[in-house]
Design a protein around this motif. Structure first.
Motif: not given
Length: 121
Positions: A12-37
């Protein structure tokens, strides 16, 4: 007892850490798409402003498009961009100051402008 493997808590601790990492990457992706637009709109606006400025620089000096005042090109078809330009006579000379402005709105209002001075040949 010496059992090998992971306990449920460790998984469970491993899954929580993985989820936090994936959410951070998703946030960076949104910022990247806005910047490209924004970059795409800025590039398109710059090209449209430079294009109008080049056309105005190549008109005959007494052309109606170079009369003093504001000239509104309106909305550019196929874009979210409006374009206008100002022509003014520089006092004491026969030179013209030409300023092209391009505006658009995405998440906020944006404006860029290009200027040049034109003299009679």
């Amino acid at each position: 007892m010496n059992k090998k493997g992971f306990s449920l808590i460790e998984v469970l601790v491993g899954l929580v850490l993985l989820a936090i990492g994936l959410l951070a990457i998703a946030g960076m992706q949104i910022t990247s798409v806005r910047g490209n637009f924004f970059s795409s709109n800025m590039t398109q606006a710059s090209i449209l402003a430079q294009d109008r400025l080049e056309i105005l620089k190549n008109l005959p000096f007494n052309d109606a498009g170079l009369t003093a005042g504001n000239h509104n090109d309106g909305m550019i078809p196929g874009t979210i961009i409006t374009r206008d330009y100002d022509v003014s006579v520089i006092p004491g000379t026969s030179m013209l100051n030409i300023t092209v402005r391009v505006r658009w709105r995405d998440t906020s209002d944006h404006t860029i402008s290009f200027s040049t001075v034109r003299s009679e040949e």
